[in-house]
Write a protein that holds these residues in place. Structure first.
Motif, short mmCIF file in Angstrom:
data_model
loop_
_atom_site.label_atom_id
_atom_site.label_comp_id
_atom_site.label_asym_id
_atom_site.label_seq_id
_atom_site.Cartn_x
_atom_site.Cartn_y
_atom_site.Cartn_z
N VAL A 98 0.84 -1.20 0.00
CA VAL A 98 0.00 0.00 0.00
C VAL A 98 0.88 1.25 0.00
O VAL A 98 0.56 2.25 -0.63
N PHE A 99 2.03 1.19 0.70
CA PHE A 99 2.89 2.37 0.80
C PHE A 99 3.65 2.66 -0.49
O PHE A 99 3.99 3.80 -0.77
N LEU A 100 3.94 1.59 -1.27
CA LEU A 100 4.85 1.74 -2.40
C LEU A 100 4.48 2.85 -3.41
O LEU A 100 5.35 3.65 -3.77
N PRO A 101 3.21 2.96 -3.85
CA PRO A 101 2.92 4.02 -4.83
C PRO A 101 3.33 5.41 -4.34
O PRO A 101 3.93 6.18 -5.10
N LEU A 102 3.04 5.70 -3.08
CA LEU A 102 3.40 7.02 -2.55
C LEU A 102 4.91 7.19 -2.46
O LEU A 102 5.44 8.27 -2.72
N VAL A 103 5.61 6.09 -2.12
CA VAL A 103 7.08 6.16 -2.07
C VAL A 103 7.63 6.56 -3.44
O VAL A 103 8.46 7.47 -3.56
N LEU A 104 7.13 5.88 -4.49
CA LEU A 104 7.61 6.17 -5.84
C LEU A 104 7.33 7.63 -6.21
O LEU A 104 8.18 8.33 -6.77
N LEU A 105 6.13 8.07 -5.86
CA LEU A 105 5.73 9.44 -6.20
C LEU A 105 6.59 10.46 -5.45
O LEU A 105 7.02 11.47 -6.01
N GLY A 143 11.17 -14.13 1.38
CA GLY A 143 10.40 -13.72 2.55
C GLY A 143 10.37 -12.23 2.80
O GLY A 143 9.86 -11.77 3.81
N ILE A 144 10.94 -11.45 1.86
CA ILE A 144 10.93 -9.99 2.04
C ILE A 144 9.98 -9.40 1.00
O ILE A 144 10.04 -9.77 -0.18
N PRO A 145 9.07 -8.50 1.40
CA PRO A 145 8.12 -7.93 0.45
C PRO A 145 8.80 -7.28 -0.77
O PRO A 145 9.87 -6.69 -0.64
N LEU A 146 8.14 -7.39 -1.90
CA LEU A 146 8.63 -6.85 -3.16
C LEU A 146 9.01 -5.37 -3.03
O LEU A 146 10.02 -4.92 -3.58
N ALA A 147 8.19 -4.63 -2.26
CA ALA A 147 8.42 -3.19 -2.14
C ALA A 147 9.82 -2.87 -1.62
O ALA A 147 10.44 -1.92 -2.06
N PHE A 148 10.34 -3.73 -0.72
CA PHE A 148 11.67 -3.46 -0.17
C PHE A 148 12.74 -3.54 -1.26
O PHE A 148 13.69 -2.77 -1.26
N TYR A 149 12.58 -4.50 -2.18
CA TYR A 149 13.55 -4.62 -3.28
C TYR A 149 13.52 -3.34 -4.13
O TYR A 149 14.56 -2.82 -4.53
N ILE A 150 12.29 -2.88 -4.40
CA ILE A 150 12.17 -1.69 -5.25
C ILE A 150 12.79 -0.48 -4.55
O ILE A 150 13.54 0.30 -5.17
N ILE A 151 12.53 -0.34 -3.24
CA ILE A 151 13.11 0.78 -2.51
C ILE A 151 14.63 0.67 -2.51
O ILE A 151 15.34 1.67 -2.71
N ALA A 152 15.16 -0.58 -2.34
CA ALA A 152 16.61 -0.77 -2.34
C ALA A 152 17.20 -0.35 -3.68
O ALA A 152 18.22 0.35 -3.74
N ILE A 153 16.53 -0.75 -4.78
CA ILE A 153 17.02 -0.37 -6.12
C ILE A 153 17.03 1.15 -6.26
O ILE A 153 18.00 1.75 -6.74
#
Lengths: 322, 322
Positions: free
Chosen positions: A48-55, A166-176
């Motif tokens: 749920v948080f990811l879209p706002l993080v990207l924005l 075991g780590i949510p997809l969003a964490f990978y995207i934030i790491a990238i």
């Protein structure tokens, strides 16, 4: 002995305040929702948080460069409607890939339109992106006048449930994102970005290509908005031309809570990412603390204002003492 | 070579007149009937009054510079409209107290904005945005779904109807003209007005020449809040109903009206006449698009494009090379 005031600390470590805020919010959330770090709960929060993080990341580039982009919500809406209409509920994976690439192009193009008016024609950012936001939301409504359509269930499920190792997809995207930001920061573009945001005239005098830096920040913001649009479409699974509009001001708030000054040239991308997470967690806290529904908006807004006021308050009282 | 130059307020006014005359050629326009044309023109000016008054506070805040902007104006309008509605409750003798309550509540919210901006060093954009959230929260708490109240007959008489039946000009327009003259006197003929322009250009030189920058800034934000409060009072007097989203649609148009009227969004240069002309242009375009029965999507795109064209004509900032 050198005096270490809060002000020098925050100048030295711009992310200090946002980190503190994030940790405090996390602890409160953990108290209210003890199973918060369980894989399922963590994943359902992060997606749920990811879209706002990207924005917020896109917005951070623009604000660092000394501008502001209030058309990002419109771009999110365009992307959402494109995916919902042209991929459709029964679309194939290939179709999804094609239209995701189309979306990124559209996002970059929208950003380029903003950049053209602001960097090349030298119009004022707030009013220009306000005008283009009408264009973009209008276009989104043109593509999809009434909420409906969507993307295939399987693709939405993929976004919602993928947890590699075991780590949510969003964490990978934030790491990238963070790795890319570290790289950008070390390039010439990175130092130009801070120079332009700090003082555009001085940067121009020292042969920094101010126009192109400004232009590129809006293109980056457009691209990130398109990604946020893709993420939120996968999250909701359906299309709605008004989906992006409320996200614009949240993204700007996230950037500011993250310690990036609206005047430009101070801050980074790490802070805004934490700011976006903090906003999401605040929303979580409010829904878990069973506040009377009528009070929700008030409580949320007050928390945000206090969060914004806190660094200033600390400075104010720190100055009194010394 | 002397450049051909029209001042922005005049340009906006000419644009309004041209657009209005062109609108007569539309299928359902006024055609050749001078009486219908006059009635339509009056109606458009009457509708502009509300935007114009709300944009007055915005003009002051923007003139005072340093990223000055008031994003809480929309929610103040809703709040004071609801307060007026509840206080008056159909009784003529309560109108004066409702009017004062509107002004005072608006001024208090504005003062809080000013305190946050001057003492806590929060950027105006974020401070007023946060305040807007808090006020919206308050509205939801007060409103609790629905409010019971009623507009007093004398308010409708004073705002929506003409002064005498012989001259078909609604009182709202007369109020606006007087209001415009007062605003002009305030900005051009008082020390306070001069100080607003001065701090909009350069706060350091203003302080060194004896202007109390902090006090002027606080006064500007309080006044802006009070004017938004007055706007809310007028709006409810005209429409006679209140709802939660009453004021928000006025917010960005109020900034756009200031920009279209030729006031620099960076502060220090502009006029209220320009804002009045800007309010008329914006209201005219919106109502034209409504009467032409164009779908919402195209309407928004046309509005966005028109705004872009208008600010491209005279909203450009100085190039770096000059």
């Amino acid at each position: 002995m050198r005096k270490t005031s809060w002000e020098t600390l925050t100048t030295k470590y711009p992310a200090l305040f946002s980190t503190t805020l994030l940790i405090v919010a996390l602890l409160i959330n953990l108290y209210l929702q003890p199973n918060m770090f369980a894989r399922e709960t963590l994943n359902s929060n992060m997606r749920v948080f990811l879209p706002l993080v990207l924005l917020a990341v896109g917005q951070a580039f623009v604000i660092l460069g000394g501008g502001i982009d209030i058309s990002v919500g419109g771009i999110v809406s365009i992307v959402n409607t494109i995916l919902a209409v042209y991929v459709g509920l029964n679309g194939s994976i290939e179709k999804m890939w094609i239209y995701m690439i189309v979306s990124l192009f559209v996002g970059a193009l929208c950003g380029a339109i903003n950049g053209f008016f602001i960097a090349i024609l030298r119009l004022q950012p707030i009013i220009t992106t306000y005008a283009t936001s009408f264009l973009y939301v209008g276009l989104a409504l043109f593509i999809l006048p009434n909420p409906g359509g969507g993307i295939p269930q399987s693709i939405a499920e993929f976004y919602r449930t993928t947890t590699p190792l075991g780590i949510p997809l969003a964490f990978y995207i934030i790491a990238i994102l963070l790795v890319i930001w570290r790289y950008i920061r070390s390039t010439q573009f990175g130092s130009y970005l801070y120079a332009v945001g700090g003082k555009a005239e001085a940067a121009y005098e020292t042969a920094v290509p101010v126009t192109w830096i400004h232009f590129s920040t809006y293109v980056i913001s457009g691209l990130m908005s398109a990604m946020a649009g893709i993420a939120i479409t996968m999250l909701s699974g359906s299309g709605n031309a008004e989906i992006g509009s409320p996200m614009t001001l949240s993204a700007i708030t996230a950037v500011v809570i993250g310690g990036t000054a609206l005047s430009g040239g101070v801050g980074g991308v790490t802070g805004p990412i934490m700011g976006a997470l903090t906003l999401g967690i605040i929303q979580n806290i409010i829904s878990f603390s069973h506040i009377n529904t009528w009070w929700e908006t008030f409580v949320k807004a007050t928390i945000i204002v206090i969060a914004l006021a806190a660094p200033g308050l600390i400075n104010l009282f720190g100055r009194r003492k010394s | 070579m002397k450049r051909f130059y029209i001042s922005p307020p005049v340009a906006a006014l000419i644009l309004a007149v041209v657009l209005f005359l062109l609108s007569g050629l539309l299928p359902n326009g006024f055609g050749k009937d001078i009486h219908v044309a006059f009635a339509q023109a009056t109606n458009i000016v009457r509708l502009s009054v509300f935007l114009g008054v709300i944009a007055a506070g915005q003009t002051l805040v923007i003139l005072s510079g340093y990223e000055g902007i008031d994003l809480s104006a929309g929610s103040i309008v809703t709040l004071t409209a609801i307060l007026t509605y509840v206080t008056v409750n159909g009784r003529d003798d309560k109108v004066l107290s409702a009017f004062l309550i509107s002004l005072i509540v608006g001024a208090i919210i504005g003062l809080l904005n000013g305190l946050g901006i001057t003492f806590l060093k929060i950027s105006p954009f974020v401070m007023t945005l946060g305040m807007s959230g808090v006020v919206t929260g308050l509205i939801i708490i007060i409103n609790h779904g629905n409010v019971s109240g009623k507009v007093a007959p004398i308010m409708t008489r004073l705002i929506a109807r003409p002064l005498t039946p012989k001259i078909p000009i609604p009182n709202a327009i007369i109020i606006w003209v007087i209001f415009g003259i007062l605003m002009w006197l305030l900005l051009e003929r008082t020390a306070f007005g001069k100080h607003i322009f001065a701090i909009g250009v350069n706060r350091i030189t203003s302080r060194l020449s004896g202007v109390n920058v902090t006090a002027v800034n606080l006064a500007v934000y309080s006044l802006a809040g009070a004017l938004a409060g007055f706007g809310g009072f007028l709006v409810v007097g005209n429409t006679g109903v209140v709802f939660i989203a009453l004021g928000q649609p006025f917010l960005f148009p109020s900034i756009a009206a200031v920009a279209v009227g030729g006031t620099l969004l960076s502060g220090g240069k502009g006029s209220y006449w320009g804002t009045m002309a800007g309010a008329i242009v914006l209201t005219l375009i919106t109502s034209l698009l409504t009467t032409m029965q164009i779908p919402d999507s195209i309407r928004r795109m046309v509005l966005g494009a028109t705004l872009l064209v208008m600010i491209s004509i005279y909203g450009r900032q100085r190039g770096f090379r000059q």
